[in-house]
Design a protein around this motif. Sequence first.
Motif, mmCIF file in Angstrom:
data_model
loop_
_atom_site.group_PDB
_atom_site.id
_atom_site.type_symbol
_atom_site.label_atom_id
_atom_site.label_comp_id
_atom_site.label_asym_id
_atom_site.label_seq_id
_atom_site.Cartn_x
_atom_site.Cartn_y
_atom_site.Cartn_z
ATOM 1 N N PRO A 158 0.728 -1.391 0.012
ATOM 2 C CA PRO A 158 0.025 0.007 0.089
ATOM 3 C C PRO A 158 0.799 1.229 0.106
ATOM 4 O O PRO A 158 2.092 1.406 0.723
ATOM 5 C CB PRO A 158 -0.645 -0.179 1.311
ATOM 6 C CG PRO A 158 0.171 -0.945 2.292
ATOM 7 C CD PRO A 158 0.920 -1.976 1.384
ATOM 8 N N THR A 159 0.270 2.509 -0.601
ATOM 9 C CA THR A 159 0.987 3.561 -0.451
ATOM 10 C C THR A 159 -0.334 4.635 -0.253
ATOM 11 O O THR A 159 -1.247 4.433 -0.807
ATOM 12 C CB THR A 159 1.885 3.854 -1.772
ATOM 13 O OG1 THR A 159 2.453 5.119 -1.463
ATOM 14 C CG2 THR A 159 0.960 3.915 -2.900
ATOM 15 N N PHE A 160 0.163 5.609 0.311
ATOM 16 C CA PHE A 160 -0.841 6.764 0.671
ATOM 17 C C PHE A 160 -1.003 7.671 -0.474
ATOM 18 O O PHE A 160 -0.012 7.966 -1.078
ATOM 19 C CB PHE A 160 -0.701 7.483 1.874
ATOM 20 C CG PHE A 160 -0.904 6.611 3.116
ATOM 21 C CD1 PHE A 160 -2.148 6.245 3.621
ATOM 22 C CD2 PHE A 160 0.301 6.209 3.902
ATOM 23 C CE1 PHE A 160 -2.376 5.604 4.826
ATOM 24 C CE2 PHE A 160 0.006 5.324 4.803
ATOM 25 C CZ PHE A 160 -1.205 5.096 5.333
ATOM 26 N N SER A 161 -2.112 8.214 -1.043
ATOM 27 C CA SER A 161 -2.091 9.005 -2.118
ATOM 28 C C SER A 161 -3.199 10.197 -1.395
ATOM 29 O O SER A 161 -4.267 10.034 -0.840
ATOM 30 C CB SER A 161 -2.747 8.303 -3.368
ATOM 31 O OG SER A 161 -3.077 9.423 -4.142
ATOM 32 N N LEU A 211 -11.020 20.563 0.990
ATOM 33 C CA LEU A 211 -11.317 19.677 1.887
ATOM 34 C C LEU A 211 -10.100 18.742 1.755
ATOM 35 O O LEU A 211 -9.999 17.952 0.259
ATOM 36 C CB LEU A 211 -12.822 18.668 1.894
ATOM 37 C CG LEU A 211 -13.182 17.676 2.547
ATOM 38 C CD1 LEU A 211 -12.948 18.019 4.051
ATOM 39 C CD2 LEU A 211 -14.512 16.986 2.075
ATOM 40 N N ALA A 212 -9.260 18.341 2.556
ATOM 41 C CA ALA A 212 -8.229 17.426 2.298
ATOM 42 C C ALA A 212 -8.685 16.136 2.380
ATOM 43 O O ALA A 212 -9.651 15.520 3.150
ATOM 44 C CB ALA A 212 -7.193 17.591 3.362
ATOM 45 N N ASN A 213 -8.408 15.250 1.537
ATOM 46 C CA ASN A 213 -8.863 13.863 1.525
ATOM 47 C C ASN A 213 -7.880 12.863 0.891
ATOM 48 O O ASN A 213 -6.897 13.507 0.302
ATOM 49 C CB ASN A 213 -10.078 13.650 0.673
ATOM 50 C CG ASN A 213 -10.978 12.314 0.555
ATOM 51 O OD1 ASN A 213 -10.589 11.705 1.285
ATOM 52 N ND2 ASN A 213 -12.314 12.493 0.301
ATOM 53 N N GLY A 214 -7.930 11.857 0.805
ATOM 54 C CA GLY A 214 -7.028 10.628 0.190
ATOM 55 C C GLY A 214 -7.153 9.291 0.058
ATOM 56 O O GLY A 214 -8.543 8.996 0.504
ATOM 57 N N ASN A 215 -6.539 8.435 -0.155
ATOM 58 C CA ASN A 215 -6.742 7.326 -0.657
ATOM 59 C C ASN A 215 -5.609 6.298 -0.330
ATOM 60 O O ASN A 215 -4.473 6.710 -0.331
ATOM 61 C CB ASN A 215 -7.363 6.923 -1.897
ATOM 62 C CG ASN A 215 -8.562 5.597 -1.818
ATOM 63 O OD1 ASN A 215 -8.575 4.969 -1.055
ATOM 64 N ND2 ASN A 215 -9.410 5.508 -3.042
ATOM 65 N N ARG A 259 12.415 -3.916 -6.393
ATOM 66 C CA ARG A 259 13.062 -2.715 -6.231
ATOM 67 C C ARG A 259 11.833 -1.784 -5.714
ATOM 68 O O ARG A 259 10.673 -2.022 -6.129
ATOM 69 C CB ARG A 259 13.406 -1.947 -7.676
ATOM 70 C CG ARG A 259 13.787 -0.782 -7.584
ATOM 71 C CD ARG A 259 14.139 -0.189 -8.980
ATOM 72 N NE ARG A 259 15.298 -0.948 -9.564
ATOM 73 C CZ ARG A 259 16.094 -0.713 -10.233
ATOM 74 N NH1 ARG A 259 16.286 0.488 -10.675
ATOM 75 N NH2 ARG A 259 17.012 -1.632 -10.762
ATOM 76 N N ILE A 260 11.969 -1.275 -4.395
ATOM 77 C CA ILE A 260 10.916 -0.449 -3.768
ATOM 78 C C ILE A 260 11.286 1.026 -4.009
ATOM 79 O O ILE A 260 12.059 1.402 -3.672
ATOM 80 C CB ILE A 260 11.052 -1.119 -2.161
ATOM 81 C CG1 ILE A 260 10.879 -2.461 -1.934
ATOM 82 C CG2 ILE A 260 10.025 -0.143 -1.376
ATOM 83 C CD1 ILE A 260 9.731 -3.011 -2.611
ATOM 84 N N ASP A 261 10.162 1.370 -4.391
ATOM 85 C CA ASP A 261 10.391 2.913 -4.917
ATOM 86 C C ASP A 261 9.457 3.970 -4.057
ATOM 87 O O ASP A 261 9.154 4.985 -4.282
ATOM 88 C CB ASP A 261 10.108 3.370 -6.383
ATOM 89 C CG ASP A 261 8.546 3.024 -6.872
ATOM 90 O OD1 ASP A 261 7.985 2.293 -6.118
ATOM 91 O OD2 ASP A 261 8.668 3.384 -8.061
ATOM 92 N N ASN A 262 8.785 3.270 -3.039
ATOM 93 C CA ASN A 262 7.960 4.121 -2.001
ATOM 94 C C ASN A 262 8.499 3.981 -0.783
ATOM 95 O O ASN A 262 9.612 3.457 -0.416
ATOM 96 C CB ASN A 262 6.558 3.872 -2.133
ATOM 97 C CG ASN A 262 6.334 2.246 -1.737
ATOM 98 O OD1 ASN A 262 7.057 1.757 -1.107
ATOM 99 N ND2 ASN A 262 5.024 1.685 -2.198
ATOM 100 N N ASP A 285 -8.726 5.874 6.869
ATOM 101 C CA ASP A 285 -8.972 7.245 7.093
ATOM 102 C C ASP A 285 -7.569 7.613 7.015
ATOM 103 O O ASP A 285 -6.962 7.593 7.980
ATOM 104 C CB ASP A 285 -9.635 7.309 8.470
ATOM 105 C CG ASP A 285 -9.717 8.709 9.040
ATOM 106 O OD1 ASP A 285 -9.237 9.531 8.167
ATOM 107 O OD2 ASP A 285 -10.302 9.179 9.820
ATOM 108 N N THR A 286 -7.184 8.252 6.014
ATOM 109 C CA THR A 286 -5.943 8.707 5.647
ATOM 110 C C THR A 286 -5.415 9.986 6.366
ATOM 111 O O THR A 286 -4.226 10.300 6.106
ATOM 112 C CB THR A 286 -5.303 8.798 4.244
ATOM 113 O OG1 THR A 286 -6.291 9.642 3.560
ATOM 114 C CG2 THR A 286 -5.377 7.350 3.465
#
Length: 122
Positions: free
Chosen positions: A18-21, A33-37, A55-58, A81-82
């Motif tokens: 997973p990565t946060f966006s 309104l800040a939001n993410g996924n 290879r990990i790039d995050n 809930d990011t």
Amino acid sequence: MTFTGAFEPDGIYALIMPTFSDWLFKTPSGEPLANGNILLKSNINQARAGRLDFRIDNDVRSFKLYSSVDAFQLALDPYRDTSKLHKWNAQHPAPVLLLKLSGHFGPDAYSVVLPTSVKKQP
């Protein structure tokens, strides 16, 4: 990142992380309104003689491998809930899946590699 274990020679494997966006939305009245996924990234590679490299790039350095897709989904639920968390760390390791890909679509398109069958190398 390197894993060792009984990988099928020349088998194709995927590491799902997973990565946060984050992005900004506006309310109907125009207020920001800040939001993410949470997005899932896949790293795919071919195994070699008991070794598998990705290879990990995050920002995922602390993680925990899961043994089923259902357990992986349950582990992600608290982070949906990011606004509460934006980094993975030792206290909050990222849920991760290691999959063996079959090479075709269908119900047997992948199998989950059990965490007990692999070791992460430093």
